[in-house]
Design a protein around this motif. Sequence first.
Motif, PDB file in Angstrom:
ATOM      1  N   ARG A 239       0.860  -1.180   0.000  1.00 17.13           N
ATOM      2  CA  ARG A 239       0.000   0.000   0.000  1.00 17.13           C
ATOM      3  C   ARG A 239       0.895   1.228   0.000  1.00 17.13           C
ATOM      4  NH1 ARG A 239      -5.284  -0.661   3.977  1.00 17.13           N
ATOM      5  NH2 ARG A 239      -6.136  -2.525   2.985  1.00 17.13           N
ATOM      6  N   ILE A 240       0.714   2.068  -0.990  1.00 10.97           N
ATOM      7  CA  ILE A 240       1.480   3.310  -1.089  1.00 10.97           C
ATOM      8  C   ILE A 240       0.512   4.456  -0.882  1.00 10.97           C
ATOM      9  CG2 ILE A 240       2.844   4.805  -2.601  1.00 10.97           C
ATOM     10  CD1 ILE A 240       2.797   1.105  -3.262  1.00 10.97           C
ATOM     11  N   THR A 241       0.774   5.294   0.102  1.00 11.22           N
ATOM     12  CA  THR A 241      -0.115   6.401   0.427  1.00 11.22           C
ATOM     13  C   THR A 241       0.637   7.724   0.321  1.00 11.22           C
ATOM     14  OG1 THR A 241      -1.431   5.045   1.936  1.00 11.22           O
ATOM     15  CG2 THR A 241      -1.588   7.419   2.202  1.00 11.22           C
ATOM     16  N   LEU A 242       0.049   8.667  -0.395  1.00  8.14           N
ATOM     17  CA  LEU A 242       0.541  10.040  -0.442  1.00  8.14           C
ATOM     18  C   LEU A 242      -0.399  10.883   0.411  1.00  8.14           C
ATOM     19  CD1 LEU A 242       1.353  10.410  -4.246  1.00  8.14           C
ATOM     20  CD2 LEU A 242       2.887   9.752  -2.410  1.00  8.14           C
ATOM     21  N   SER A 243       0.126  11.440   1.499  1.00  7.15           N
ATOM     22  CA  SER A 243      -0.698  12.219   2.419  1.00  7.15           C
ATOM     23  C   SER A 243      -0.534  13.709   2.133  1.00  7.15           C
ATOM     24  CB  SER A 243      -0.298  11.930   3.870  1.00  7.15           C
ATOM     25  OG  SER A 243      -0.545  10.586   4.197  1.00  7.15           O
ATOM     26  N   TYR A 244      -1.632  14.422   2.257  1.00  2.00           N
ATOM     27  CA  TYR A 244      -1.652  15.858   1.985  1.00  2.00           C
ATOM     28  C   TYR A 244      -2.286  16.527   3.195  1.00  2.00           C
ATOM     29  CZ  TYR A 244      -2.930  20.278  -0.293  1.00  2.00           C
ATOM     30  OH  TYR A 244      -3.087  21.598  -0.619  1.00  2.00           O
ATOM     31  N   ARG A 245      -1.522  17.372   3.874  1.00  2.00           N
ATOM     32  CA  ARG A 245      -2.032  18.057   5.059  1.00  2.00           C
ATOM     33  C   ARG A 245      -1.956  19.560   4.847  1.00  2.00           C
ATOM     34  NH1 ARG A 245       0.040  19.971  10.050  1.00  2.00           N
ATOM     35  NH2 ARG A 245       2.166  19.409   9.440  1.00  2.00           N
ATOM     36  N   VAL A 246      -3.026  20.235   5.142  1.00  4.04           N
ATOM     37  CA  VAL A 246      -3.084  21.685   4.972  1.00  4.04           C
ATOM     38  C   VAL A 246      -2.537  22.349   6.235  1.00  4.04           C
ATOM     39  CG1 VAL A 246      -4.580  23.649   4.524  1.00  4.04           C
ATOM     40  CG2 VAL A 246      -5.102  21.444   3.498  1.00  4.04           C
ATOM     41  N   LEU A 247      -1.553  23.235   6.084  1.00  3.34           N
ATOM     42  CA  LEU A 247      -1.018  23.975   7.219  1.00  3.34           C
ATOM     43  C   LEU A 247      -1.937  25.142   7.537  1.00  3.34           C
ATOM     44  CD1 LEU A 247       2.782  24.173   6.271  1.00  3.34           C
ATOM     45  CD2 LEU A 247       1.656  22.480   7.692  1.00  3.34           C
ATOM     46  N   ASP A 248      -2.187  25.353   8.822  1.00  2.28           N
ATOM     47  CA  ASP A 248      -2.966  26.538   9.176  1.00  2.28           C
ATOM     48  C   ASP A 248      -2.089  27.772   8.970  1.00  2.28           C
ATOM     49  OD1 ASP A 248      -1.550  27.332  11.717  1.00  2.28           O
ATOM     50  OD2 ASP A 248      -2.219  25.341  12.311  1.00  2.28           O
ATOM     51  N   PRO A 249      -2.681  28.976   8.872  1.00  5.72           N
ATOM     52  CA  PRO A 249      -1.889  30.185   8.544  1.00  5.72           C
ATOM     53  C   PRO A 249      -0.707  30.416   9.474  1.00  5.72           C
ATOM     54  CG  PRO A 249      -4.237  30.642   8.352  1.00  5.72           C
ATOM     55  CD  PRO A 249      -4.124  29.257   8.917  1.00  5.72           C
ATOM     56  N   MET A 250      -0.888  30.193  10.786  1.00  9.08           N
ATOM     57  CA  MET A 250       0.205  30.438  11.722  1.00  9.08           C
ATOM     58  C   MET A 250       1.357  29.455  11.482  1.00  9.08           C
ATOM     59  SD  MET A 250      -0.639  32.999  13.603  1.00  9.08           S
ATOM     60  CE  MET A 250       0.418  32.843  15.025  1.00  9.08           C
ATOM     61  N   GLU A 251       1.032  28.177  11.302  1.00  7.89           N
ATOM     62  CA  GLU A 251       2.073  27.173  11.076  1.00  7.89           C
ATOM     63  C   GLU A 251       2.737  27.389   9.725  1.00  7.89           C
ATOM     64  OE1 GLU A 251       2.630  22.295  11.191  1.00  7.89           O
ATOM     65  OE2 GLU A 251       0.630  23.194  11.272  1.00  7.89           O
ATOM     66  N   GLY A 252       1.944  27.717   8.711  1.00  6.64           N
ATOM     67  CA  GLY A 252       2.506  27.967   7.393  1.00  6.64           C
ATOM     68  C   GLY A 252       3.476  29.138   7.388  1.00  6.64           C
ATOM     69  N   GLU A 253       3.122  30.188   8.120  1.00  2.10           N
ATOM     70  CA  GLU A 253       4.011  31.346   8.203  1.00  2.10           C
ATOM     71  C   GLU A 253       5.304  30.995   8.918  1.00  2.10           C
ATOM     72  OE1 GLU A 253       3.975  35.916  10.006  1.00  2.10           O
ATOM     73  OE2 GLU A 253       2.179  34.670  10.067  1.00  2.10           O
ATOM     74  N   ALA A 254       5.213  30.181   9.976  1.00  2.00           N
ATOM     75  CA  ALA A 254       6.408  29.782  10.711  1.00  2.00           C
ATOM     76  C   ALA A 254       7.344  28.948   9.839  1.00  2.00           C
ATOM     77  CB  ALA A 254       6.003  28.999  11.967  1.00  2.00           C
ATOM     78  N   VAL A 255       6.779  28.021   9.061  1.00  2.00           N
ATOM     79  CA  VAL A 255       7.598  27.206   8.159  1.00  2.00           C
ATOM     80  C   VAL A 255       8.266  28.078   7.111  1.00  2.00           C
ATOM     81  CG1 VAL A 255       7.514  25.395   6.409  1.00  2.00           C
ATOM     82  CG2 VAL A 255       6.241  25.121   8.537  1.00  2.00           C
ATOM     83  N   LEU A 256       7.517  29.014   6.560  1.00  2.00           N
ATOM     84  CA  LEU A 256       8.053  29.909   5.536  1.00  2.00           C
ATOM     85  C   LEU A 256       9.224  30.724   6.073  1.00  2.00           C
ATOM     86  CD1 LEU A 256       7.565  31.125   2.655  1.00  2.00           C
ATOM     87  CD2 LEU A 256       6.161  32.848   3.773  1.00  2.00           C
ATOM     88  N   GLU A 257       9.027  31.322   7.253  1.00  2.00           N
ATOM     89  CA  GLU A 257      10.083  32.137   7.839  1.00  2.00           C
ATOM     90  C   GLU A 257      11.308  31.287   8.174  1.00  2.00           C
ATOM     91  OE1 GLU A 257      10.325  35.344   8.270  1.00  2.00           O
ATOM     92  OE2 GLU A 257       8.352  35.794   7.431  1.00  2.00           O
ATOM     93  N   ARG A 258      11.090  30.072   8.685  1.00  2.00           N
ATOM     94  CA  ARG A 258      12.205  29.218   9.071  1.00  2.00           C
ATOM     95  C   ARG A 258      13.048  28.817   7.862  1.00  2.00           C
ATOM     96  NH1 ARG A 258       9.524  25.264  11.276  1.00  2.00           N
ATOM     97  NH2 ARG A 258       9.664  23.803   9.540  1.00  2.00           N
ATOM     98  N   GLU A 259      12.384  28.429   6.772  1.00  2.00           N
ATOM     99  CA  GLU A 259      13.123  27.999   5.581  1.00  2.00           C
ATOM    100  C   GLU A 259      13.967  29.136   5.007  1.00  2.00           C
ATOM    101  OE1 GLU A 259      13.368  25.016   4.133  1.00  2.00           O
ATOM    102  OE2 GLU A 259      12.228  24.142   5.784  1.00  2.00           O
TER     103      GLU A 259
END
Length: 302
Positions: free
Chosen positions: A251-271
Amino acid sequence: PGVGASSTLIKAHDPTTGRAVGVVHNRTSGYMTVTTLLAPGGSLMAPTAAVQSSLRTWSSVLDAMSTDEQIKGASVTIQITPGAGAALGDDVKARKDPAAPRLAKQVIDELVRTMPHATASVAPWMTVTVDPDATATPPADLAEKVAEALRVVDSLDLSGTGTDIERRATDVDLRRIVRSAYDPEVFNARDAEFGELSWAECGPQAADDDWETYAHDGGVSVSWVLREMPRRPIPYSVLLPLLAPGRFQRRITLSYRVLDPMEGEAVLEREIANAHMRAQATAEVKGRAKWSQRADAQRAEK
């Protein structure tokens, strides 16, 4: 079952088709999950332009899900089961004409003998998790929440993605999918056998956690984790060896999770910050940043 102990399985009816549909309700978070059985077309014989068009359409579907506040995640699973050959042999035997030429019967017998080693049954499905309360006017009761979850899933248009929708998974289908994850041998059992199972009985009856393996009813599971994405464009053909028929069920699964705005902003700034800090540290020591570090910074900003 297992990690889904806080969930319950609801047998509902799709208001648009009137057919039965299974909805998994997470009583802790309030989220509801709906699964759709798919019938994808193969890409091996398709023109490259057609495959790339399907990929662009699929990208649009992901984009639509990321902007829908009610969709909290999704996954696509493809199960490849090696062909045992019994069903093919029985089918050919029932249809064989005793008066057929001897050469024709020899050829068909040879095909039956050799084909099972290369055949496989493919069962794909897409699962979408919805928060029915993430609206201006939340549903009043459980029935309205189920209807809202089905409405959100029905709004996703998969036409042009290279796959057809077979139907929504019923409660029996979901029991089969979950139970056969722990005991692969029962995947092709009759619906009546799964209809008698409770949702709690679909999990592992016995399991043993080892350092690198997970032993459970009827099999041993091993997982591989991708630690970091490749730093170059990934062709669609890179997954074909993984999806090819083999000795064991996969079984091969590709998971897609939506980041909430606060988490998405934190990931963006960190990268972006990490890429620029590496380049700045090298520049302070050597007078300038490496070209590879400049490329990393540009890739992070992109």
